[in-house]
Design a protein around this motif. Sequence first.
Motif, PDB file in Angstrom:
ATOM      1  N   GLU A   3       0.843  -1.187   0.000  1.00 21.71           N
ATOM      2  CA  GLU A   3       0.000   0.000   0.000  1.00 21.71           C
ATOM      3  C   GLU A   3       0.879   1.237   0.000  1.00 21.71           C
ATOM      4  N   ARG A   4       0.489   2.239  -0.773  1.00 26.15           N
ATOM      5  CA  ARG A   4       1.197   3.521  -0.832  1.00 26.15           C
ATOM      6  C   ARG A   4       0.175   4.638  -0.924  1.00 26.15           C
ATOM      7  N   THR A   5       0.549   5.798  -0.422  1.00 24.47           N
ATOM      8  CA  THR A   5      -0.283   6.981  -0.617  1.00 24.47           C
ATOM      9  C   THR A   5       0.412   7.894  -1.614  1.00 24.47           C
ATOM     10  N   ALA A   6      -0.396   8.689  -2.291  1.00 27.85           N
ATOM     11  CA  ALA A   6       0.128   9.657  -3.258  1.00 27.85           C
ATOM     12  C   ALA A   6      -0.746  10.904  -3.208  1.00 27.85           C
ATOM     13  N   THR A   7      -0.115  12.037  -3.419  1.00 30.83           N
ATOM     14  CA  THR A   7      -0.829  13.309  -3.477  1.00 30.83           C
ATOM     15  C   THR A   7      -0.954  13.717  -4.938  1.00 30.83           C
ATOM     16  N   VAL A  33      -4.311  -3.583  -9.330  1.00 28.62           N
ATOM     17  CA  VAL A  33      -4.023  -2.392  -8.528  1.00 28.62           C
ATOM     18  C   VAL A  33      -5.328  -1.654  -8.299  1.00 28.62           C
ATOM     19  N   THR A  34      -5.533  -1.202  -7.068  1.00 28.52           N
ATOM     20  CA  THR A  34      -6.726  -0.425  -6.755  1.00 28.52           C
ATOM     21  C   THR A  34      -6.335   0.965  -6.274  1.00 28.52           C
ATOM     22  N   ILE A  35      -7.298   1.887  -6.373  1.00 25.83           N
ATOM     23  CA  ILE A  35      -7.100   3.256  -5.930  1.00 25.83           C
ATOM     24  C   ILE A  35      -8.354   3.704  -5.178  1.00 25.83           C
ATOM     25  N   ALA A  36      -8.136   4.456  -4.120  1.00 29.96           N
ATOM     26  CA  ALA A  36      -9.242   5.000  -3.333  1.00 29.96           C
ATOM     27  C   ALA A  36      -8.789   6.303  -2.695  1.00 29.96           C
ATOM     28  N   GLU A  63      -5.251  16.312  -3.265  1.00 30.96           N
ATOM     29  CA  GLU A  63      -5.947  15.247  -2.546  1.00 30.96           C
ATOM     30  C   GLU A  63      -5.036  14.014  -2.443  1.00 30.96           C
ATOM     31  N   VAL A  64      -5.169  13.284  -1.359  1.00 28.64           N
ATOM     32  CA  VAL A  64      -4.357  12.088  -1.138  1.00 28.64           C
ATOM     33  C   VAL A  64      -5.192  10.854  -1.475  1.00 28.64           C
ATOM     34  N   VAL A  65      -4.580   9.954  -2.240  1.00 27.77           N
ATOM     35  CA  VAL A  65      -5.220   8.690  -2.594  1.00 27.77           C
ATOM     36  C   VAL A  65      -4.354   7.538  -2.093  1.00 27.77           C
ATOM     37  N   VAL A  66      -4.982   6.372  -1.977  1.00 30.09           N
ATOM     38  CA  VAL A  66      -4.286   5.164  -1.518  1.00 30.09           C
ATOM     39  C   VAL A  66      -4.277   4.159  -2.665  1.00 30.09           C
ATOM     40  N   LEU A  67      -3.097   3.654  -2.971  1.00 34.08           N
ATOM     41  CA  LEU A  67      -2.923   2.620  -3.987  1.00 34.08           C
ATOM     42  C   LEU A  67      -2.602   1.308  -3.285  1.00 34.08           C
ATOM     43  N   ARG A  68      -3.204   0.227  -3.746  1.00 35.81           N
ATOM     44  CA  ARG A  68      -2.933  -1.095  -3.172  1.00 35.81           C
ATOM     45  C   ARG A  68      -2.712  -2.099  -4.292  1.00 35.81           C
ATOM     46  N   ALA A  69      -1.782  -3.022  -4.069  1.00 35.98           N
ATOM     47  CA  ALA A  69      -1.512  -4.091  -5.040  1.00 35.98           C
ATOM     48  C   ALA A  69      -0.938  -5.283  -4.286  1.00 35.98           C
ATOM     49  N   GLU A  70      -1.117  -6.440  -4.881  1.00 37.67           N
ATOM     50  CA  GLU A  70      -0.586  -7.650  -4.274  1.00 37.67           C
ATOM     51  C   GLU A  70       0.094  -8.478  -5.356  1.00 37.67           C
ATOM     52  N   GLY A  71       1.185  -9.103  -4.983  1.00 39.17           N
ATOM     53  CA  GLY A  71       1.881  -9.967  -5.914  1.00 39.17           C
ATOM     54  C   GLY A  71       3.336  -9.588  -6.047  1.00 39.17           C
TER      55      GLY A  71
END
Length: 91
Positions: A3-7, A33-36, A63-71
């Motif tokens: 998981e990472r955050t990005a502005t 990969v997902t974004i929220a 705005e800050v978003v959260v990216l998630r990925a697995e693998g």
Amino acid sequence: MSERTATIASRVGLHARPAAIFAEAAGDLGLEVTIARLGEPAEDALDASSMLSIMGLGAEHGEVVVLRAEGPGADDALETLVRILETDHDA
């Protein structure tokens, strides 16, 4: 899961051009990969490879978003996507 955050750096937010750049890069990774928005539940996250989902997120400049990925390679993949979001594509 990584998981990472990005502005969001683009001055007009994730409109068509930066959304297309980001979605294409996310789709090329071979990972889901997902974004929220920061603070939204993980189960409400959107598909980061879908330009329509990205634009529907309505993320604005700063705005800050959260990216998630697995693998395998998820950490590196998310770092690449963070750099895209934190670049002003409107400059």
